[in-house]
Design a protein around this motif. Structure first.
Motif, short mmCIF file in Angstrom:
data_model
loop_
_atom_site.label_atom_id
_atom_site.label_comp_id
_atom_site.label_asym_id
_atom_site.label_seq_id
_atom_site.Cartn_x
_atom_site.Cartn_y
_atom_site.Cartn_z
N UNK A 89 0.85 -1.19 0.00
CA UNK A 89 0.00 0.00 0.00
C UNK A 89 0.88 1.24 0.00
N UNK A 90 0.36 2.38 -0.42
CA UNK A 90 1.15 3.61 -0.39
C UNK A 90 1.69 3.89 1.01
N UNK A 91 2.96 4.34 1.06
CA UNK A 91 3.55 4.64 2.35
C UNK A 91 2.82 5.79 3.04
N UNK A 92 2.87 5.76 4.35
CA UNK A 92 2.21 6.80 5.14
C UNK A 92 2.83 8.17 4.84
N UNK A 93 1.98 9.18 4.87
CA UNK A 93 2.43 10.55 4.64
C UNK A 93 1.58 11.47 5.50
N UNK A 94 2.23 12.46 6.12
CA UNK A 94 1.55 13.43 6.98
C UNK A 94 0.77 12.73 8.10
N UNK A 95 1.29 11.61 8.56
CA UNK A 95 0.66 10.88 9.64
C UNK A 95 -0.56 10.07 9.25
N UNK A 96 -0.81 9.92 7.94
CA UNK A 96 -1.97 9.18 7.46
C UNK A 96 -1.54 7.78 7.03
N UNK A 97 -2.27 6.78 7.48
CA UNK A 97 -2.01 5.39 7.12
C UNK A 97 -2.91 5.02 5.95
N UNK A 98 -2.31 4.85 4.76
CA UNK A 98 -3.09 4.60 3.56
C UNK A 98 -3.42 3.13 3.35
N UNK A 99 -3.27 2.32 4.36
CA UNK A 99 -3.72 0.94 4.28
C UNK A 99 -5.15 0.79 4.75
N UNK A 100 -5.74 1.87 5.29
CA UNK A 100 -7.12 1.84 5.78
C UNK A 100 -8.07 2.26 4.66
N UNK A 101 -9.26 1.67 4.56
CA UNK A 101 -10.19 1.97 3.46
C UNK A 101 -10.55 3.45 3.36
N UNK A 102 -10.76 4.11 4.51
CA UNK A 102 -11.19 5.51 4.45
C UNK A 102 -10.07 6.42 3.95
N UNK A 103 -8.86 6.23 4.45
CA UNK A 103 -7.75 7.07 3.99
C UNK A 103 -7.41 6.77 2.54
N UNK A 104 -7.55 5.51 2.12
CA UNK A 104 -7.34 5.17 0.72
C UNK A 104 -8.37 5.86 -0.16
N UNK A 105 -9.60 5.92 0.32
CA UNK A 105 -10.66 6.60 -0.42
C UNK A 105 -10.31 8.07 -0.64
N UNK A 106 -9.89 8.74 0.43
CA UNK A 106 -9.56 10.16 0.31
C UNK A 106 -8.33 10.37 -0.57
N UNK A 107 -7.40 9.43 -0.55
CA UNK A 107 -6.23 9.54 -1.42
C UNK A 107 -6.65 9.48 -2.89
N UNK A 108 -7.50 8.53 -3.23
CA UNK A 108 -7.98 8.42 -4.60
C UNK A 108 -8.81 9.64 -4.99
N UNK A 109 -9.64 10.14 -4.06
CA UNK A 109 -10.43 11.34 -4.32
C UNK A 109 -9.52 12.54 -4.59
N UNK A 110 -8.42 12.63 -3.86
CA UNK A 110 -7.48 13.73 -4.08
C UNK A 110 -6.92 13.70 -5.49
#
Length: 330
Positions: free
Chosen positions: A142-163
Protein backbone atom coordinates in the motif's frame (compact mmCIF):
# COMPACT_ATOMS: atom_id res chain seq x y z
CA UNK A 1 -20.07 30.98 -11.18
CA UNK A 2 -22.66 28.20 -11.61
CA UNK A 3 -19.92 25.81 -12.73
CA UNK A 4 -17.81 26.61 -9.67
CA UNK A 5 -20.78 26.03 -7.38
CA UNK A 6 -21.52 22.72 -9.10
CA UNK A 7 -17.95 21.43 -8.85
CA UNK A 8 -17.72 22.58 -5.24
CA UNK A 9 -20.94 20.69 -4.44
CA UNK A 10 -19.56 17.53 -6.08
CA UNK A 11 -16.35 17.83 -4.07
CA UNK A 12 -18.34 18.32 -0.87
CA UNK A 13 -20.38 15.20 -1.63
CA UNK A 14 -17.18 13.27 -2.25
CA UNK A 15 -15.71 14.39 1.05
CA UNK A 16 -18.90 13.49 2.92
CA UNK A 17 -19.45 10.11 1.27
CA UNK A 18 -17.43 8.01 3.81
CA UNK A 19 -19.72 9.28 6.58
CA UNK A 20 -22.79 8.26 4.58
CA UNK A 21 -21.46 4.89 3.37
CA UNK A 22 -22.89 1.91 5.16
CA UNK A 23 -19.69 -0.15 5.17
CA UNK A 24 -16.18 -0.45 3.74
CA UNK A 25 -17.50 -2.28 0.69
CA UNK A 26 -19.24 0.89 -0.47
CA UNK A 27 -15.95 2.77 -0.06
CA UNK A 28 -14.25 0.12 -2.18
CA UNK A 29 -16.82 0.42 -4.98
CA UNK A 30 -16.58 4.20 -5.00
CA UNK A 31 -12.78 4.27 -4.84
CA UNK A 32 -12.54 1.87 -7.77
CA UNK A 33 -15.02 4.03 -9.68
CA UNK A 34 -12.84 7.10 -9.03
CA UNK A 35 -9.77 5.29 -10.37
CA UNK A 36 -11.58 4.36 -13.57
CA UNK A 37 -12.91 7.92 -13.77
CA UNK A 38 -9.32 9.21 -13.96
CA UNK A 39 -8.59 6.80 -16.82
CA UNK A 40 -11.88 7.71 -18.54
CA UNK A 41 -11.07 11.42 -18.33
CA UNK A 42 -7.82 10.65 -20.14
CA UNK A 43 -9.63 8.66 -22.83
CA UNK A 44 -12.07 11.55 -23.23
CA UNK A 45 -9.17 13.88 -24.07
CA UNK A 46 -8.02 11.86 -27.08
CA UNK A 47 -11.49 10.68 -28.14
CA UNK A 48 -13.95 13.37 -27.10
CA UNK A 49 -11.76 16.43 -27.68
CA UNK A 50 -9.29 15.29 -30.36
CA UNK A 51 -11.46 12.81 -32.25
CA UNK A 52 -9.17 9.75 -32.11
CA UNK A 53 -10.73 6.59 -30.63
CA UNK A 54 -7.92 4.74 -28.83
CA UNK A 55 -8.88 1.11 -28.16
CA UNK A 56 -5.59 0.37 -26.39
CA UNK A 57 -6.38 2.66 -23.46
CA UNK A 58 -6.84 -0.15 -20.95
CA UNK A 59 -3.48 -1.55 -22.06
CA UNK A 60 -1.79 1.69 -21.04
CA UNK A 61 -3.64 1.59 -17.73
CA UNK A 62 -2.18 -1.90 -17.25
CA UNK A 63 1.28 -0.54 -18.11
CA UNK A 64 1.02 1.97 -15.28
CA UNK A 65 -0.28 -0.68 -12.87
CA UNK A 66 2.44 -3.19 -13.76
CA UNK A 67 5.10 -0.48 -13.48
CA UNK A 68 4.12 -0.05 -9.84
CA UNK A 69 3.73 -3.79 -9.26
CA UNK A 70 7.06 -4.83 -10.78
CA UNK A 71 9.10 -2.04 -9.20
CA UNK A 72 7.66 -2.45 -5.70
CA UNK A 73 7.48 -6.26 -5.53
CA UNK A 74 10.52 -7.34 -7.54
CA UNK A 75 12.88 -4.42 -6.94
CA UNK A 76 11.62 -3.03 -3.60
CA UNK A 77 11.26 0.48 -4.99
CA UNK A 78 9.20 2.74 -2.67
CA UNK A 79 5.59 3.05 -3.76
CA UNK A 80 5.58 6.79 -4.38
CA UNK A 81 8.62 6.62 -6.67
CA UNK A 82 7.06 3.75 -8.61
CA UNK A 83 3.76 5.62 -8.78
CA UNK A 84 5.48 8.72 -10.16
CA UNK A 85 6.99 6.55 -12.89
CA UNK A 86 3.70 4.87 -13.80
CA UNK A 87 2.38 7.77 -15.85
CA UNK A 88 5.81 8.54 -17.31
CA UNK A 89 6.33 4.96 -18.52
CA UNK A 90 2.84 4.86 -20.05
CA UNK A 91 3.42 8.19 -21.82
CA UNK A 92 6.85 7.01 -23.04
CA UNK A 93 5.38 3.89 -24.61
CA UNK A 94 2.51 6.02 -25.92
CA UNK A 95 5.02 8.22 -27.76
CA UNK A 96 6.24 5.33 -29.91
CA UNK A 97 2.76 3.86 -30.38
CA UNK A 98 1.41 7.27 -31.35
CA UNK A 99 4.17 7.89 -33.89
CA UNK A 100 2.94 4.91 -35.88
CA UNK A 101 -0.79 4.78 -35.15
CA UNK A 102 -1.60 8.49 -35.55
CA UNK A 103 -0.60 8.37 -39.21
CA UNK A 104 -3.87 6.49 -39.68
CA UNK A 105 -7.31 8.10 -39.59
CA UNK A 106 -10.85 7.26 -38.47
CA UNK A 107 -11.58 3.55 -37.95
CA UNK A 108 -8.15 2.51 -39.24
CA UNK A 109 -6.59 4.19 -36.20
CA UNK A 110 -9.04 2.42 -33.87
CA UNK A 111 -8.39 -0.99 -35.43
CA UNK A 112 -4.63 -0.49 -35.18
CA UNK A 113 -4.81 0.53 -31.52
CA UNK A 114 -7.05 -2.45 -30.77
CA UNK A 115 -4.29 -4.68 -32.16
CA UNK A 116 -1.73 -2.82 -30.03
CA UNK A 117 -3.89 -3.34 -26.96
CA UNK A 118 -4.13 -7.06 -27.66
CA UNK A 119 -0.34 -7.25 -28.07
CA UNK A 120 0.01 -5.56 -24.66
CA UNK A 121 -2.37 -8.12 -23.18
CA UNK A 122 -0.38 -11.02 -24.67
CA UNK A 123 2.93 -9.59 -23.46
CA UNK A 124 1.60 -9.28 -19.93
CA UNK A 125 0.15 -12.78 -20.03
CA UNK A 126 3.13 -14.56 -21.60
CA UNK A 127 6.19 -12.67 -20.30
CA UNK A 128 6.47 -14.64 -17.06
CA UNK A 129 9.95 -13.42 -16.11
CA UNK A 130 8.80 -9.79 -16.07
CA UNK A 131 5.05 -9.71 -15.42
CA UNK A 132 4.63 -13.04 -13.54
CA UNK A 133 2.34 -14.24 -16.34
CA UNK A 134 -1.15 -15.53 -15.65
CA UNK A 135 -0.37 -15.86 -11.94
CA UNK A 136 -0.25 -12.09 -11.67
CA UNK A 137 1.59 -9.94 -9.16
CA UNK A 138 0.60 -10.34 -5.52
CA UNK A 139 1.73 -8.55 -2.41
CA UNK A 140 1.90 -5.04 -3.85
CA UNK A 141 2.46 -2.71 -0.89
CA UNK A 142 0.00 0.00 0.00
CA UNK A 143 1.15 3.61 -0.39
CA UNK A 144 3.55 4.64 2.35
CA UNK A 145 2.21 6.80 5.14
CA UNK A 146 2.43 10.55 4.64
CA UNK A 147 1.55 13.43 6.98
CA UNK A 148 0.66 10.88 9.64
CA UNK A 149 -1.97 9.18 7.46
CA UNK A 150 -2.01 5.39 7.12
CA UNK A 151 -3.09 4.60 3.56
CA UNK A 152 -3.72 0.94 4.28
CA UNK A 153 -7.12 1.84 5.78
CA UNK A 154 -10.19 1.97 3.46
CA UNK A 155 -11.19 5.51 4.45
CA UNK A 156 -7.75 7.07 3.99
CA UNK A 157 -7.34 5.17 0.72
CA UNK A 158 -10.66 6.60 -0.42
CA UNK A 159 -9.56 10.16 0.31
CA UNK A 160 -6.23 9.54 -1.42
CA UNK A 161 -7.98 8.42 -4.60
CA UNK A 162 -10.43 11.34 -4.32
CA UNK A 163 -7.48 13.73 -4.08
CA UNK A 164 -5.93 12.43 -7.29
CA UNK A 165 -9.31 12.52 -9.03
CA UNK A 166 -9.78 16.16 -8.04
CA UNK A 167 -6.26 17.01 -9.25
CA UNK A 168 -6.87 15.17 -12.52
CA UNK A 169 -10.12 17.04 -13.14
CA UNK A 170 -8.46 20.38 -12.37
CA UNK A 171 -5.52 19.69 -14.69
CA UNK A 172 -7.85 18.46 -17.44
CA UNK A 173 -9.99 21.58 -17.02
CA UNK A 174 -6.91 23.76 -17.52
CA UNK A 175 -5.88 21.79 -20.61
CA UNK A 176 -9.31 21.78 -22.24
CA UNK A 177 -9.90 25.52 -21.71
CA UNK A 178 -6.45 26.54 -22.91
CA UNK A 179 -5.24 27.30 -26.43
CA UNK A 180 -3.95 23.72 -26.57
CA UNK A 181 -7.41 22.38 -25.82
CA UNK A 182 -8.94 24.53 -28.56
CA UNK A 183 -6.30 23.15 -30.90
CA UNK A 184 -7.39 19.61 -30.06
CA UNK A 185 -11.04 20.55 -30.75
CA UNK A 186 -10.06 22.09 -34.10
CA UNK A 187 -8.40 18.80 -35.07
CA UNK A 188 -11.52 16.91 -34.02
CA UNK A 189 -13.71 19.14 -36.16
CA UNK A 190 -11.60 18.53 -39.26
CA UNK A 191 -7.99 17.75 -40.11
CA UNK A 192 -8.01 19.81 -43.31
CA UNK A 193 -9.48 22.86 -41.62
CA UNK A 194 -7.04 22.60 -38.71
CA UNK A 195 -4.11 22.28 -41.10
CA UNK A 196 -5.33 25.31 -43.03
CA UNK A 197 -5.21 27.28 -39.77
CA UNK A 198 -1.53 26.39 -39.41
CA UNK A 199 -1.91 23.60 -36.82
CA UNK A 200 0.74 20.89 -36.86
CA UNK A 201 -1.51 17.84 -36.91
CA UNK A 202 1.01 15.14 -36.04
CA UNK A 203 2.61 17.04 -33.19
CA UNK A 204 -0.67 17.97 -31.53
CA UNK A 205 -2.26 14.55 -32.03
CA UNK A 206 0.82 12.93 -30.51
CA UNK A 207 0.73 15.33 -27.57
CA UNK A 208 -2.96 14.59 -26.96
CA UNK A 209 -2.25 10.86 -27.16
CA UNK A 210 0.61 11.04 -24.66
CA UNK A 211 -1.41 13.18 -22.22
CA UNK A 212 -4.30 10.74 -22.52
CA UNK A 213 -2.25 7.63 -21.74
CA UNK A 214 -0.41 9.52 -18.97
CA UNK A 215 -3.72 9.76 -17.10
CA UNK A 216 -4.35 6.08 -17.83
CA UNK A 217 -0.94 5.18 -16.40
CA UNK A 218 -1.56 7.17 -13.23
CA UNK A 219 -4.94 5.49 -12.82
CA UNK A 220 -3.23 2.13 -13.22
CA UNK A 221 -0.65 3.05 -10.57
CA UNK A 222 -3.42 3.98 -8.14
CA UNK A 223 -5.24 0.76 -8.98
CA UNK A 224 -2.14 -1.32 -8.17
CA UNK A 225 -1.69 0.37 -4.80
CA UNK A 226 -5.38 0.04 -3.97
CA UNK A 227 -6.19 -3.50 -5.11
CA UNK A 228 -2.64 -4.80 -4.40
CA UNK A 229 -3.02 -7.61 -6.92
CA UNK A 230 -2.65 -7.50 -10.70
CA UNK A 231 -3.62 -9.90 -13.46
CA UNK A 232 -3.44 -9.77 -17.27
CA UNK A 233 -7.20 -9.14 -17.56
CA UNK A 234 -6.60 -5.50 -16.60
CA UNK A 235 -5.23 -4.95 -20.14
CA UNK A 236 -8.30 -6.47 -21.78
CA UNK A 237 -10.04 -4.34 -24.39
CA UNK A 238 -13.29 -4.90 -22.46
CA UNK A 239 -12.17 -2.28 -19.94
CA UNK A 240 -11.69 0.20 -22.78
CA UNK A 241 -15.25 -0.49 -23.91
CA UNK A 242 -16.42 0.07 -20.32
CA UNK A 243 -14.71 3.46 -20.26
CA UNK A 244 -16.22 4.25 -23.66
CA UNK A 245 -19.65 3.43 -22.24
CA UNK A 246 -18.98 5.82 -19.34
CA UNK A 247 -18.20 8.60 -21.82
CA UNK A 248 -21.27 7.93 -23.97
CA UNK A 249 -23.64 7.84 -21.01
CA UNK A 250 -22.22 10.91 -19.30
CA UNK A 251 -21.46 12.91 -22.41
CA UNK A 252 -18.44 12.56 -24.67
CA UNK A 253 -16.41 15.72 -25.15
CA UNK A 254 -17.55 17.24 -21.84
CA UNK A 255 -15.76 17.63 -18.53
CA UNK A 256 -18.40 16.27 -16.16
CA UNK A 257 -19.77 13.57 -18.48
CA UNK A 258 -17.01 10.94 -18.11
CA UNK A 259 -16.95 11.51 -14.36
CA UNK A 260 -20.72 11.07 -14.08
CA UNK A 261 -20.68 7.91 -16.18
CA UNK A 262 -17.71 6.35 -14.39
CA UNK A 263 -19.23 6.95 -10.95
CA UNK A 264 -22.87 6.08 -11.69
CA UNK A 265 -22.53 2.94 -13.81
CA UNK A 266 -20.72 0.77 -11.22
CA UNK A 267 -23.48 1.56 -8.74
CA UNK A 268 -26.15 0.66 -11.27
CA UNK A 269 -24.49 -2.71 -11.95
CA UNK A 270 -24.25 -3.27 -8.20
CA UNK A 271 -27.98 -2.64 -7.82
CA UNK A 272 -28.67 -5.23 -10.52
CA UNK A 273 -26.58 -7.91 -8.83
CA UNK A 274 -29.70 -9.66 -7.54
CA UNK A 275 -30.57 -10.53 -11.15
CA UNK A 276 -27.28 -12.45 -11.42
CA UNK A 277 -26.82 -13.68 -15.01
CA UNK A 278 -29.97 -11.87 -16.21
CA UNK A 279 -28.95 -8.38 -15.12
CA UNK A 280 -27.61 -7.57 -18.60
CA UNK A 281 -31.08 -8.30 -20.02
CA UNK A 282 -32.23 -5.23 -18.09
CA UNK A 283 -29.02 -3.23 -18.33
CA UNK A 284 -28.66 -3.66 -22.11
CA UNK A 285 -32.03 -2.13 -23.13
CA UNK A 286 -31.54 0.70 -20.63
CA UNK A 287 -28.22 1.54 -22.25
CA UNK A 288 -29.68 1.35 -25.76
CA UNK A 289 -32.60 3.59 -24.77
CA UNK A 290 -30.24 6.11 -23.23
CA UNK A 291 -28.11 6.27 -26.36
CA UNK A 292 -31.21 6.66 -28.57
CA UNK A 293 -32.98 9.37 -26.58
CA UNK A 294 -29.86 11.09 -25.21
CA UNK A 295 -27.32 10.71 -28.04
CA UNK A 296 -25.03 13.35 -26.53
CA UNK A 297 -25.11 11.78 -23.08
CA UNK A 298 -26.69 13.17 -19.94
CA UNK A 299 -24.35 16.14 -19.51
CA UNK A 300 -24.04 16.79 -23.25
CA UNK A 301 -27.81 16.89 -23.73
CA UNK A 302 -28.27 19.16 -20.72
CA UNK A 303 -25.60 21.57 -22.01
CA UNK A 304 -27.16 21.60 -25.49
CA UNK A 305 -30.57 22.49 -24.03
CA UNK A 306 -29.04 25.29 -21.98
CA UNK A 307 -27.40 26.72 -25.10
CA UNK A 308 -30.67 26.58 -27.05
CA UNK A 309 -32.53 28.24 -24.19
CA UNK A 310 -29.90 30.99 -23.92
CA UNK A 311 -30.04 31.56 -27.67
CA UNK A 312 -33.82 31.97 -27.55
CA UNK A 313 -33.62 34.48 -24.72
CA UNK A 314 -30.97 36.59 -26.46
CA UNK A 315 -33.03 37.74 -29.43
CA UNK A 316 -32.48 41.00 -31.31
CA UNK A 317 -35.61 43.24 -31.18
CA UNK A 318 -36.87 44.46 -34.57
CA UNK A 319 -35.89 48.00 -35.62
CA UNK A 320 -38.91 50.31 -35.72
CA UNK A 321 -38.92 53.62 -37.56
CA UNK A 322 -40.58 56.67 -36.03
CA UNK A 323 -44.18 57.24 -37.09
CA UNK A 324 -44.59 59.26 -40.23
CA UNK A 325 -41.06 58.73 -41.42
CA UNK A 326 -40.02 56.37 -44.12
CA UNK A 327 -36.92 55.46 -45.97
CA UNK A 328 -36.08 57.86 -48.73
CA UNK A 329 -35.07 56.39 -52.02
CA UNK A 330 -32.31 57.88 -54.11
Amino acid sequence: MNAKIGWSALLALGLAFPFMAGNDYHLTVMSTAYIYAIATVGLNLITGYTGQFNLAHSGFMAVGAYTVGILTVDYQVPFWIAFALSGVVAAGIGFFVGLVSLRLKTHFFSIFTMCVGYIMFLLIEKWDSLTHGTGGIVGIPAPESAFGLDFSEPRTQYYLVLLFLALSMWIMHRIVNSLLGRTFVAIRNGDDLAQALGINLMRNKLLAFMLSVFFAGLAGGLYAGYVRFLGPELASVEHTFDMTMYMLIGGIGTMAGPLLGAVSMPWLTQQLQFLQDYRFVVFGPLLVALVIFLPHGIVGTWMARRKRKAAQQVSVPPVRLPAGKGVRRA
